[in-house]
Design a protein around this motif. Structure first.
Motif, PDB file in Angstrom:
ATOM      1  N   PHE A 253       0.822  -1.219   0.000  1.00  9.69           N
ATOM      2  CA  PHE A 253       0.000   0.000   0.000  1.00  9.69           C
ATOM      3  C   PHE A 253       0.857   1.270   0.000  1.00  9.69           C
ATOM      4  CE2 PHE A 253      -2.125   3.334   2.506  1.00  9.69           C
ATOM      5  CZ  PHE A 253      -3.143   3.638   1.618  1.00  9.69           C
ATOM      6  N   ALA A 254       1.880   1.302   0.856  1.00  7.73           N
ATOM      7  CA  ALA A 254       2.630   2.548   1.038  1.00  7.73           C
ATOM      8  C   ALA A 254       3.460   2.923  -0.190  1.00  7.73           C
ATOM      9  CB  ALA A 254       3.537   2.437   2.259  1.00  7.73           C
ATOM     10  N   THR A 255       4.009   1.912  -0.856  1.00  5.71           N
ATOM     11  CA  THR A 255       5.013   2.232  -1.876  1.00  5.71           C
ATOM     12  C   THR A 255       4.674   1.774  -3.296  1.00  5.71           C
ATOM     13  OG1 THR A 255       6.107   0.203  -1.191  1.00  5.71           O
ATOM     14  CG2 THR A 255       6.985   2.269  -0.297  1.00  5.71           C
ATOM     15  N   ASP A 256       3.805   0.780  -3.422  1.00  8.07           N
ATOM     16  CA  ASP A 256       3.620   0.176  -4.752  1.00  8.07           C
ATOM     17  C   ASP A 256       2.368   0.634  -5.493  1.00  8.07           C
ATOM     18  OD1 ASP A 256       5.829  -1.249  -4.158  1.00  8.07           O
ATOM     19  OD2 ASP A 256       4.851  -3.204  -3.970  1.00  8.07           O
ATOM     20  N   THR A 257       1.274   0.726  -4.772  1.00  6.61           N
ATOM     21  CA  THR A 257      -0.005   0.868  -5.490  1.00  6.61           C
ATOM     22  C   THR A 257      -0.299   2.332  -5.823  1.00  6.61           C
ATOM     23  OG1 THR A 257      -1.105   0.829  -3.342  1.00  6.61           O
ATOM     24  CG2 THR A 257      -1.071  -1.233  -4.583  1.00  6.61           C
ATOM     25  N   ASP A 258      -1.103   2.465  -6.880  1.00  6.30           N
ATOM     26  CA  ASP A 258      -1.407   3.796  -7.407  1.00  6.30           C
ATOM     27  C   ASP A 258      -2.711   4.318  -6.784  1.00  6.30           C
ATOM     28  OD1 ASP A 258      -1.423   5.979  -9.343  1.00  6.30           O
ATOM     29  OD2 ASP A 258      -3.084   4.873 -10.254  1.00  6.30           O
TER      30      ASP A 258
END
Ligand SMILES: NC(=O)c1ccc[n+]([C@@H]2O[C@H](COP(=O)([O-])OP(=O)(O)OC[C@H]3O[C@@H](n4cnc5c(N)ncnc54)[C@H](OP(=O)(O)O)[C@@H]3O)[C@@H](O)[C@H]2O)c1
Length: 361
Positions: free
Chosen positions: A101-106
């Motif tokens: 959630f924090a770094t990957d998803t848009d």
């Protein structure tokens, strides 16, 4: 069957997967249909198939992106304008999204997902439920998920939306208990549709065991028709997940789901291919050397033959060692080894008995 001729079922997400299988079941049972989704071309084709296969009287296709603001209100208005009464509402349309959630998803995709999975479903339910209650008749099926009841790292927002759907639906089950309107939540385990591809989760371990969407749809349809509060398709195994979800600590469930959502180990096709190439080349080396040794052996004196046998044995060992090293070094080493040995074998074939140092070296 045609048991429900004249009634109308509205299905969102009927263009593929579970929604399409549900639409087929309604068509087989003689319902008129309202199909809502973005792919109106697919929905039009489906309408033609249902008309010719099941004699469906009326099919209305509404092209709508349910992630847009007030999309549900617009669908409702169109249906009112056409004078259609919705007897059954199926909120199937939904998407997922994979990643940390924090770094990957848009965020834009997450926002659209929340809009579709939560807001559109809630507004559709509000608008059509009101009319159903006024008639004191109607049925609603909401697509939740087995992930509704477990925290799911790497699909955190999706699982959150499905937890909402399940909780919301069960609350309404209670609110509707003294009416003839029923609401049902369907909680499938991982199912063989396009869902995981679209969510970028196609290589996760959870996709190792996928359920048949036909079976999932039938379980949902049966539960809906009998007014059950929920359905968990897939027998005892999936029902036991539900029991576990209520008994196990959330941290344990999260770890378990993290593992299931992790990527499958990479297959190693190149290594496997290289090993077979190595075996093939090694075999080739042995054949070439064998031919060379045979030619040399035939053209020589008895004394030289004795020496030849000794050297040939040594050469065999050398070739065997070469093959082992070929297999060890797999790609780079194999090409060099092949070249060296091939040259030596060719030399042997032309020089006859003069094999000593060359082959053994
Ligand atoms: N597959 C699973 O493992 C699984 C497990 C549990 C629950 N579910 C739930 O089951 C439902 C159906 O999923 P599925 O597995 O059948 O996946 P699917 O084959 O990808 O179907 C998703 C459907 O939703 C529609 N849709 C997507 N975005 C939309 C939008 N913005 N507006 C309108 N329609 C939209 C799609 O139609 P268009 O793209 O043509 O618009 C498609 O018809 C979803 O709610 C999903 O969360 C799936």
């Amino acid at each position: 069957m045609n048991t429900e001729t004249g009634k109308t079922a509205l299905i969102t997400g009927a263009s593929s997967g579970i929604g399409q299988e549900l639409a087929k079941l309604f068509a087989q049972d003689g319902y008129n249909l309202v199909l809502v989704g973005r792919s109106d071309d697919k929905l039009d084709r489906l309408a033609d198939v249902f008309k010719s296969n099941y004699g469906t009287q009326q099919i209305t296709v509404i092209s709508k992106n349910l992630s847009e603001e007030d999309a549900a209100q617009d669908v409702y208005n169109q249906i009112k304008a056409k004078g259609i009464t919705i007897n059954v509402l199926v909120n199937d349309a939904g998407v997922g999204l994979y990643g940390l959630f924090a770094t990957d998803t848009d965020w834009e995709r997450e926002k659209a997902m929340i809009h579709l999975n939560v807001l559109a479903l809630t507004q559709m339910t509000k608008l059509f439920l009101y009319d159903m209650l006024a008639r004191n008749e109607g049925k609603i099926l909401n697509l939740a998920s087995l992930l509704s009841i477990t925290p799911t790292p790497l699909m955190a927002v999706y699982a959150g939306t499905k937890a909402y759907v399940y909780n919301f639906t069960q609350s309404l089950v209670n609110e509707l208990k003294d009416t003839n309107v029923t609401i049902t939540a369907l909680l499938p385990n991982a199912t063989d549709t396009d869902f995981f591809n679209k969510a970028n989760a196609e290589n996760t371990k959870i996709t190792d065991e996928l359920q048949d969407p036909v079976m999932v749809a039938q379980a949902g349809y049966d539960a809906l028709m009998s007014g059950k509060s929920k359905a968990i398709p897939g027998g005892l195994k999936n029902k036991s997940y539900e029991v576990m979800a209520y008994l196990a600590p959330q941290e344990t469930l999260a770890s378990l789901m993290r593992e299931k959502m992790s990527q499958k180990p990479e297959p190693e096709p190149e290594k496997e291919a290289s090993v077979s190439v190595a075996w093939g080349i090694g075999f080739g080396i042995a054949v070439i050397a064998g031919i060379a040794l045979t030619i040399g052996y035939k053209n020589t004196s008895d004394f030289q033959k004795a020496r030849y046998r000794y050297k040939a044995k040594s050469a065999g060992n050398a070739l065997s060692n070469t093959l082992s090293s070929v297999l060890d070094t797999v790609v780079n080493g194999v090409v060099d080894a092949y070249q060296n040995t091939k040259e030596k074998a060719e030399k042997l074939a032309t020089k006859g008995v003069d094999i000593e140092e060359d082959v053994v070296a």
